[in-house]
Design a protein around this motif. Structure first.
Motif, PDB file in Angstrom:
ATOM      1  N   GLY A   1     -38.172 -20.798 -41.209  1.00  0.00           N
ATOM      2  CA  GLY A   1     -36.479 -20.592 -42.084  1.00  0.00           C
ATOM      3  C   GLY A   1     -36.703 -20.516 -43.365  1.00  0.00           C
TER       4      GLY A   1
ATOM      5  N   TYR B   1     -35.953 -17.539 -45.667  1.00  0.00           N
ATOM      6  CA  TYR B   1     -34.419 -17.453 -46.595  1.00  0.00           C
ATOM      7  C   TYR B   1     -35.247 -17.199 -48.022  1.00  0.00           C
TER       8      TYR B   1
ATOM      9  N   VAL C   1     -30.911 -24.611 -38.250  1.00  0.00           N
ATOM     10  CA  VAL C   1     -30.506 -23.130 -38.068  1.00  0.00           C
ATOM     11  C   VAL C   1     -28.936 -21.858 -37.630  1.00  0.00           C
ATOM     12  N   VAL C   2     -28.173 -23.330 -37.928  1.00  0.00           N
ATOM     13  CA  VAL C   2     -26.776 -22.733 -37.233  1.00  0.00           C
ATOM     14  C   VAL C   2     -26.547 -22.471 -39.317  1.00  0.00           C
TER      15      VAL C   2
ATOM     16  N   TYR D   1     -28.613 -22.460 -41.728  1.00  0.00           N
ATOM     17  CA  TYR D   1     -29.017 -21.581 -42.660  1.00  0.00           C
ATOM     18  C   TYR D   1     -28.467 -20.556 -41.693  1.00  0.00           C
ATOM     19  N   THR D   2     -28.344 -20.024 -40.988  1.00  0.00           N
ATOM     20  CA  THR D   2     -28.057 -19.097 -40.592  1.00  0.00           C
ATOM     21  C   THR D   2     -26.741 -18.273 -41.115  1.00  0.00           C
ATOM     22  N   ARG D   3     -26.212 -19.013 -41.677  1.00  0.00           N
ATOM     23  CA  ARG D   3     -24.305 -18.755 -42.293  1.00  0.00           C
ATOM     24  C   ARG D   3     -25.091 -18.824 -43.489  1.00  0.00           C
TER      25      ARG D   3
ATOM     26  N   ALA E   1     -27.506 -17.530 -44.898  1.00  0.00           N
ATOM     27  CA  ALA E   1     -28.058 -15.608 -44.867  1.00  0.00           C
ATOM     28  C   ALA E   1     -27.273 -14.596 -44.425  1.00  0.00           C
ATOM     29  N   ILE E   2     -25.903 -15.238 -44.087  1.00  0.00           N
ATOM     30  CA  ILE E   2     -25.248 -13.942 -43.627  1.00  0.00           C
ATOM     31  C   ILE E   2     -24.586 -14.248 -44.668  1.00  0.00           C
TER      32      ILE E   2
END
Length: 186
Positions: free
Chosen positions: A102, A106, A168-169, A171-173, A175-176
Motif C-alpha cells: 500500500g 501510494y 487500509v482504511v 490510506y484508502t481515504r 488516496a481518495i
C-alpha cells in the motif's frame, strides 16, 4: 549525535541475521538476549529521536522498515521451526506485506504518504515483540506459562488484524482525497 537513532535502526536490521541463525541452531538463550537487545534498540531510537530532536526523513523510513524486517524474520523463523503457529506468523506477515504494498502504491501514485504509526500499530508492535520474546523464553527454558503465551498470541492476532484494517482504511481515504485533489474534484 543526531545520527544515533538511524544507526540503531541499521543495527536492528543487521541483528536479524544472527537472531535467525541462533534460532535455527536451537540457541534459544542466546537468541533471547540478542532479540531483547534488538527490541531495546527500537525503543531507544524512538526515545532519542523525539527527546533530543534527532528525527529525520531517513529515520521515518528506517524505523518502521527495521521493525518490519526484524519481526517478520523472527515470526517466519519461529513458524518454520515450530515455535509459533504458522497461522499467527502468516497473519503478521500478511499485515506487513499489505502495508508495504500500500505504501509503495501510494508513493507511486501520489507521492510520499507522510504517515505516522497509529496507536493501534504501536500497541501491535509491542505485543508482537513481547509475544516473540516470551515464545523464545519458553524454548530457552525460562519461565513462560502457556496461558501467557495464549493470551499474548490472541492479543497479537487481534491487534494485527485491527492495525492492518486501520492502515487500509486510513490510506484508502487518504488516496481518495489525494486523487480528488489531483483531478480538481476536492
Amino acid at each position: 549525535m543526531r545520527h544515533i537513532p538511524n544507526a540503531l535502526c541499521i543495527l536492528r536490521m543487521l541483528l536479524v541475521v544472527p537472531i535467525a541463525w541462533l534460532l535455527t541452531a536451537g540457541e534459544y538463550k542466546a537468541t533471547l538476549w540478542v532479540f531483547a537487545f534488538a527490541g531495546f534498540t527500537d525503543g531507544l531510537d524512538g526515545f532519542l529521536a523525539k527527546r533530543c530532536g534527532w528525527m529525520s526523513e531517513l529515520g521515518k523510513i528506517l524505523d518502521p522498515l527495521a521493525d518490519k524486517i526484524l519481526l517478520v524474520s523472527v515470526f517466519i523463523t519461529l513458524a518454520v521451526i515450530g515455535v509459533v503457529p504458522v497461522w499467527l506468523a502468516a497473519t503478521a506477515v500478511l499485515r506487513d506485506v499489505t502495508i508495504t504494498i500500500g505504501a509503495i502504491t501510494y508513493n507511486a501514485l501520489y507521492g510520499y504518504p507522510h504517515g505516522n504509526p497509529t496507536v493501534i500499530s504501536k500497541i501491535n508492535t509491542l505485543c508482537q515483540i513481547v509475544y516473540l520474546l516470551l515464545a523464545v523464553a519458553a524454548k530457552a527454558g525460562e519461565w513462560a506459562p502457556d496461558t501467557a503465551l495464549l493470551i499474548l498470541g490472541a492479543m497479537v492476532f487481534v491487534t494485527t488484524v485491527v492495525s492492518g484494517i486501520d492502515y487500509v482504511v486510513t490510506y484508502t481515504r487518504k488516496a481518495i482525497a489525494a486523487s480528488r485533489a489531483k483531478h480538481g474534484l476536492a
